[in-house]
Design a protein around this motif. Structure first.
Motif, PDB file in Angstrom:
ATOM      1  N   LEU A 149       0.833  -1.209   0.000  1.00  0.00           N
ATOM      2  CA  LEU A 149       0.000   0.000   0.000  1.00  0.00           C
ATOM      3  C   LEU A 149       0.867   1.257   0.000  1.00  0.00           C
ATOM      4  CD1 LEU A 149      -2.722   1.415   0.181  1.00  0.00           C
ATOM      5  CD2 LEU A 149      -2.641   1.129   2.670  1.00  0.00           C
ATOM      6  N   LEU A 150       1.896   1.283   0.828  1.00  0.00           N
ATOM      7  CA  LEU A 150       2.796   2.440   0.832  1.00  0.00           C
ATOM      8  C   LEU A 150       3.499   2.583  -0.519  1.00  0.00           C
ATOM      9  CD1 LEU A 150       4.389   2.254   4.393  1.00  0.00           C
ATOM     10  CD2 LEU A 150       2.642   3.827   3.565  1.00  0.00           C
ATOM     11  N   GLY A 151       3.869   1.457  -1.112  1.00  0.00           N
ATOM     12  CA  GLY A 151       4.480   1.517  -2.434  1.00  0.00           C
ATOM     13  C   GLY A 151       3.530   2.088  -3.475  1.00  0.00           C
ATOM     14  N   ALA A 152       2.253   1.696  -3.406  1.00  0.00           N
ATOM     15  CA  ALA A 152       1.267   2.215  -4.360  1.00  0.00           C
ATOM     16  C   ALA A 152       1.064   3.719  -4.193  1.00  0.00           C
ATOM     17  CB  ALA A 152      -0.059   1.474  -4.177  1.00  0.00           C
ATOM     18  N   LEU A 153       1.000   4.192  -2.951  1.00  0.00           N
ATOM     19  CA  LEU A 153       0.851   5.630  -2.714  1.00  0.00           C
ATOM     20  C   LEU A 153       2.065   6.388  -3.243  1.00  0.00           C
ATOM     21  CD1 LEU A 153      -0.656   5.598   0.895  1.00  0.00           C
ATOM     22  CD2 LEU A 153      -1.856   6.038  -1.263  1.00  0.00           C
ATOM     23  N   PHE A 154       3.237   5.851  -3.008  1.00  0.00           N
ATOM     24  CA  PHE A 154       4.455   6.496  -3.507  1.00  0.00           C
ATOM     25  C   PHE A 154       4.469   6.509  -5.034  1.00  0.00           C
ATOM     26  CE2 PHE A 154       8.788   6.027  -5.124  1.00  0.00           C
ATOM     27  CZ  PHE A 154       9.381   7.173  -4.604  1.00  0.00           C
ATOM     28  N   LEU A 155       4.109   5.380  -5.645  1.00  0.00           N
ATOM     29  CA  LEU A 155       4.090   5.294  -7.103  1.00  0.00           C
ATOM     30  C   LEU A 155       3.123   6.317  -7.691  1.00  0.00           C
ATOM     31  CD1 LEU A 155       5.044   3.587  -9.588  1.00  0.00           C
ATOM     32  CD2 LEU A 155       2.980   2.230  -9.273  1.00  0.00           C
ATOM     33  N   ARG A 156       1.956   6.428  -7.091  1.00  0.00           N
ATOM     34  CA  ARG A 156       0.942   7.365  -7.596  1.00  0.00           C
ATOM     35  C   ARG A 156       1.408   8.811  -7.468  1.00  0.00           C
ATOM     36  NH1 ARG A 156      -3.574  10.111  -5.555  1.00  0.00           N
ATOM     37  NH2 ARG A 156      -5.330  10.211  -7.030  1.00  0.00           N
ATOM     38  N   HIS A 157       2.068   9.122  -6.360  1.00  0.00           N
ATOM     39  CA  HIS A 157       2.516  10.499  -6.130  1.00  0.00           C
ATOM     40  C   HIS A 157       3.685  10.875  -7.035  1.00  0.00           C
ATOM     41  CE1 HIS A 157       3.971  14.128  -4.221  1.00  0.00           C
ATOM     42  NE2 HIS A 157       5.128  13.525  -3.939  1.00  0.00           N
ATOM     43  N   VAL A 158       4.702  10.037  -7.076  1.00  0.00           N
ATOM     44  CA  VAL A 158       5.931  10.404  -7.768  1.00  0.00           C
ATOM     45  C   VAL A 158       5.788  10.264  -9.275  1.00  0.00           C
ATOM     46  CG1 VAL A 158       8.399   9.908  -7.943  1.00  0.00           C
ATOM     47  CG2 VAL A 158       7.267   9.787  -5.745  1.00  0.00           C
ATOM     48  N   ALA A 159       4.877   9.421  -9.757  1.00  0.00           N
ATOM     49  CA  ALA A 159       4.688   9.298 -11.205  1.00  0.00           C
ATOM     50  C   ALA A 159       4.287  10.639 -11.800  1.00  0.00           C
ATOM     51  CB  ALA A 159       3.633   8.239 -11.512  1.00  0.00           C
ATOM     52  N   GLY A 160       3.535  11.448 -11.044  1.00  0.00           N
ATOM     53  CA  GLY A 160       3.134  12.746 -11.539  1.00  0.00           C
ATOM     54  C   GLY A 160       4.266  13.735 -11.649  1.00  0.00           C
ATOM     55  N   LEU A 161       5.352  13.498 -10.926  1.00  0.00           N
ATOM     56  CA  LEU A 161       6.497  14.409 -10.997  1.00  0.00           C
ATOM     57  C   LEU A 161       7.368  14.140 -12.211  1.00  0.00           C
ATOM     58  CD1 LEU A 161       7.614  14.362  -7.260  1.00  0.00           C
ATOM     59  CD2 LEU A 161       6.143  16.021  -8.399  1.00  0.00           C
ATOM     60  N   ALA A 162       7.257  12.944 -12.764  1.00  0.00           N
ATOM     61  CA  ALA A 162       8.100  12.589 -13.901  1.00  0.00           C
ATOM     62  C   ALA A 162       7.461  12.918 -15.230  1.00  0.00           C
ATOM     63  CB  ALA A 162       8.435  11.097 -13.858  1.00  0.00           C
ATOM     64  N   THR A 163       6.164  13.281 -15.235  1.00  0.00           N
ATOM     65  CA  THR A 163       5.465  13.575 -16.473  1.00  0.00           C
ATOM     66  C   THR A 163       4.842  14.950 -16.381  1.00  0.00           C
ATOM     67  OG1 THR A 163       3.492  12.494 -15.595  1.00  0.00           O
ATOM     68  CG2 THR A 163       4.946  11.174 -16.965  1.00  0.00           C
ATOM     69  N   PRO A 164       4.759  15.701 -17.517  1.00  0.00           N
ATOM     70  CA  PRO A 164       4.165  17.027 -17.484  1.00  0.00           C
ATOM     71  C   PRO A 164       2.666  16.956 -17.313  1.00  0.00           C
ATOM     72  CG  PRO A 164       4.710  16.415 -19.723  1.00  0.00           C
ATOM     73  CD  PRO A 164       5.239  15.328 -18.851  1.00  0.00           C
ATOM     74  N   GLY A 165       2.076  18.007 -16.756  1.00  0.00           N
ATOM     75  CA  GLY A 165       0.633  18.076 -16.650  1.00  0.00           C
ATOM     76  C   GLY A 165       0.028  18.368 -18.001  1.00  0.00           C
ATOM     77  N   THR A 166      -1.261  18.148 -18.177  1.00  0.00           N
ATOM     78  CA  THR A 166      -1.940  18.436 -19.425  1.00  0.00           C
ATOM     79  C   THR A 166      -2.481  19.841 -19.342  1.00  0.00           C
ATOM     80  OG1 THR A 166      -3.911  17.452 -18.513  1.00  0.00           O
ATOM     81  CG2 THR A 166      -2.526  16.040 -19.869  1.00  0.00           C
ATOM     82  N   ALA A 167      -2.034  20.704 -20.241  1.00  0.00           N
ATOM     83  CA  ALA A 167      -2.438  22.105 -20.210  1.00  0.00           C
ATOM     84  C   ALA A 167      -3.325  22.416 -21.396  1.00  0.00           C
ATOM     85  CB  ALA A 167      -1.201  22.993 -20.231  1.00  0.00           C
ATOM     86  N   ARG A 168      -4.389  23.173 -21.169  1.00  0.00           N
ATOM     87  CA  ARG A 168      -5.278  23.594 -22.239  1.00  0.00           C
ATOM     88  C   ARG A 168      -4.873  24.983 -22.715  1.00  0.00           C
ATOM     89  NH1 ARG A 168     -10.260  20.678 -22.096  1.00  0.00           N
ATOM     90  NH2 ARG A 168     -10.311  19.208 -20.389  1.00  0.00           N
ATOM     91  N   LEU A 169      -5.244  25.271 -23.948  1.00  0.00           N
ATOM     92  CA  LEU A 169      -4.983  26.608 -24.450  1.00  0.00           C
ATOM     93  C   LEU A 169      -5.848  27.619 -23.725  1.00  0.00           C
ATOM     94  CD1 LEU A 169      -4.747  26.129 -28.300  1.00  0.00           C
ATOM     95  CD2 LEU A 169      -2.963  26.902 -26.776  1.00  0.00           C
TER      96      LEU A 169
END
Length: 683
Positions: A149-169
């Protein structure tokens, strides 16, 4: 004249910013490894804190693997790695976990749910493995669950730091116009009376291009029927005249003469139609005076265009730049690195805690009573003291270890008890205190593993202290027909010993000490079984807690269904310790050829040596205290031979007259056979 209303199409979804190109397999690998180390470290620490008998997920999976290992693979592991086979297995499992962790990390960067699904599968494997052992408890699933469970929370959190957010015009109000597709291609000329339009003016009749056309960013709208070559005349401050048949409100909101309305990122221009029929360059590149077709008359009327050409681009609404959300790589690397290092430290702490429990302290401080029957004193010369020759008594730290336990069972003597039941007249349950109050016997006994190859290392000799197994079985009263003692370890391993061997007068023991020390934990503390003359898998059950008196037809021990013999008397064998294989010997130098020979409960009568396929020569034998130990031997060779390579072989003869066979057989199913050998070079 009626005007065809403009068809308003649904506006497409805004274009999502693509994932940053830097989110490569390298970032996924780092994320997966950090997640795995964090989850496994937490699980290992919790397993130690909960005093789990199956250990962390890696240990539990290792136990399952051992239980289902095919015989050929088990033989290979022992042959190649010996007592280090479990270390190799654990590291192999760790490597496999890291490989799959890398895959999970890469999947998580592409689609988070795929990475979480992969992690969930490994959590499930850990949970199932933790419940597959005889000593499993319900709480043993918690380390895998909490760590996962701790691994899943870490994976979910840090995965967002390695990829850019989706930005709209972000678009200005002027750009918030409905999207319209390209008009269909139509031939010049009216398709019907309703959409009839004047023919396009020819280059000869067309006037100079307007200043806006010269700038390349706007076409002036012409009223219906007005000459395209003439500029539109409008009094200053007067609204432009609306095309016939269109309300003013509609004209204001309808897009200008731009069949390509602005999409999220500009006019929709198919890649195949980038070449204009009337402009060899890009929009706005025409020279002044270049004739152009006039704009079509009125909205809803298609603008004439040549096959394969596009209309002139129209002015683009003000579009603000992307509000891009770039990945925070520095934070990603810092958090991943911290998780990986922290996971390793926590894993090490959990392993250290598991190995330094109270059982170890008790084992080192345990005081055992003196033997009622003392072992005979070692005769002078039992140790030949030849460099490279194994000592007569194998130190505890050097004694071979071959068993199925990944996690060593740790049993406090106060919690230990032995049950003797089955085909007996009286069932017996014995505590550790009751066991050591019985008369204790001391004896030198050699143990050998059935997996030992010819001349192999999986054999050792020690002085054991324990209670008589034979006397306990007599008290229980063995019923007629029983022929097997099915011994069970606290970790579920079973061994089957012949009843007649245990009862024939040899020192079959329930041992509590080894070489004048309490049994080491890895060798069966607090109690193990030792029956001389049988390979260890049928006679030397460690951490023994149960003996069922039964038959071979009614029950099979652990290794029997895996292809090994039910009964396994140790074969008469010998080993060459020196000289080492490949040694160089100077011609004429007196050289010791030495080793050990064994035939438990029969005794060694002679050992012979053959050099270079020459005749057999008698070796000298060291004295021994009894028949149940190995025996050292030595042959002194003068090496008075021409230079060259020489094969040295040995063979033993026991006191029954049987001579060791030259037939080479593998360990399975009842022990290896053949002459031991080494090769030397005489110079």
């Amino acid at each position: 004249m009626s005007v065809q209303p403009t068809s308003i199409q649904p506006q497409p979804e805004p274009v999502q910013h693509p994932r940053h190109r830097g989110a490569t397999a390298g970032f996924g690998a780092a994320l997966g490894i950090a997640t795995a180390l964090l989850a496994l470290g937490v699980a290992q620490l919790l397993a130690a804190a909960f005093n789990s008998q199956v250990g962390g997920p890696v240990d539990a999976v290792g136990e399952v693997f051992i239980d289902h290992t095919p015989p050929w693979l088990k033989n290979f592991a022992i042959r190649e790695f010996g007592s280090n086979d479990k270390t190799v297995l654990i590291w192999g499992i760790r490597v496999v976990l890291i490989v799959f962790a890398v895959i999970i990390g890469i999947l998580a960067l592409r689609k988070l749910w795929q990475g979480l699904l992969g992690l969930a599968i490994f959590i499930l494997i850990g949970v199932v493995a933790s419940q597959s052992q005889p000593t499993s408890r319900a709480s043993d699933i918690l380390p895998s669950l909490i760590g996962g469970l701790l691994g899943a929370l870490f994976l979910r959190h840090v995965a967002g730091l390695a990829t850019p957010g989706t930005a709209r015009l972000s678009r200005s109000p002027a750009a918030q116009q409905p999207w319209q597709p390209l008009p269909p291609h139509r031939p010049y000329g009216p398709a019907s009376p309703r959409d009839a339009s004047p023919a396009p003016p020819s280059p000869e009749t067309a006037g100079p291009a307007s200043p806006a056309d010269q700038a390349g960013d706007q076409h002036a709208e012409q009223p219906t029927g007005q000459d395209a070559a003439q500029p539109a005349e409008q009094p200053t401050g007067q609204p432009a005249e609306q095309p016939t048949g269109q309300p003013a409100e509609q004209a204001e909101t309808a897009p200008a003469d731009n069949a390509l309305s602005e999409g999220p990122v500009g006019p929709y221009i198919p890649q195949a139609d980038l070449t204009r029929a009337d402009d060899a360059g890009s929009a706005g590149s025409a020279a002044p005076g270049t004739p152009r077709p006039a704009a079509p008359a009125g909205p809803g009327t298609p603008r004439p265009w040549a096959a394969g050409s596009l209309p002139q681009p129209q002015p683009r609404a003000a579009v603000q730049p992307y509000a891009t959300a770039s990945p925070d790589r520095r934070k990603f690397l810092l958090q991943s690195g911290a998780a990986a290092v922290g996971g390793l430290l926590v894993y090490g702490a959990g392993s250290w805690l598991a190995n330094t429990r109270a059982v170890s302290d008790v084992q080192h401080s345990l005081k055992l009573p003196q033997a009622t029957v003392r072992a005979a004193a070692l005769p002078a010369g039992a140790n030949l003291n030849i460099p490279g020759l194994s000592p007569f008594i194998t130190p505890n730290a050097s004694f071979y270890r071959v068993d199925t336990a990944i996690i060593l069972p740790e049993i406090l003597p106060a919690n230990w008890q032995l049950r003797i039941h089955g085909m007996v007249q009286r069932e017996i349950t014995l505590s550790f205190a009751e066991l050591i109050r019985r008369p204790l016997i001391e004896d030198y006994i050699t143990l050998c593993c059935v997996s030992n190859p010819v001349g192999g290392p999986y054999i050792g000799n020690a002085k054991w202290l324990g209670a008589s197994l034979r006397s306990l079985l007599r008290e229980a009263g063995i019923r007629a027909g029983a022929n097997q003692l099915l011994a069970t370890s606290s970790d579920g391993f079973t061994s089957g010993s012949p009843v007649d061997v245990a009862m024939d007068g040899r020192d079959s023991l329930l041992c509590v000490a080894m070489n004048d020390e309490a049994l080491p934990i890895e060798h069966g503390f607090p109690v193990r079984q030792v029956i001389p003359g049988l390979y260890g898998y049928v006679s030397a059950c460690k951490w023994i807690v149960d003996i069922e008196v039964t038959t071979y037809a009614a029950a099979q021990a652990y290794w029997v269904p895996r292809g090994w013999s039910e009964t396994a008397p140790i074969k008469t064998e010998s080993r060459i310790d020196v000289p080492a294989y490949g040694a160089s010997i100077k011609a004429g130098t007196r050289t010791a050829i030495a080793g050990e020979a064994w035939a438990q409960h029969k005794g060694i009568e002679a050992v012979e040596v053959s050099i270079g396929n020459g005749p057999w020569q008698q070796a000298q034998l060291a004295p021994v205290p009894d028949l149940d130990t190995w025996r050292q031997w030595v042959y002194y060779w003068d090496a008075a031979v021409p230079p060259g390579n020489y094969l040295i072989e040995a063979r033993a003869t026991d006191k029954t007259g049987y001579t060791q066979t030259s037939l080479q057989e593998p360990p399975e199913p009842n022990g290896a056979s053949g002459y031991p050998s080494t090769a030397v070079t005489v110079t």
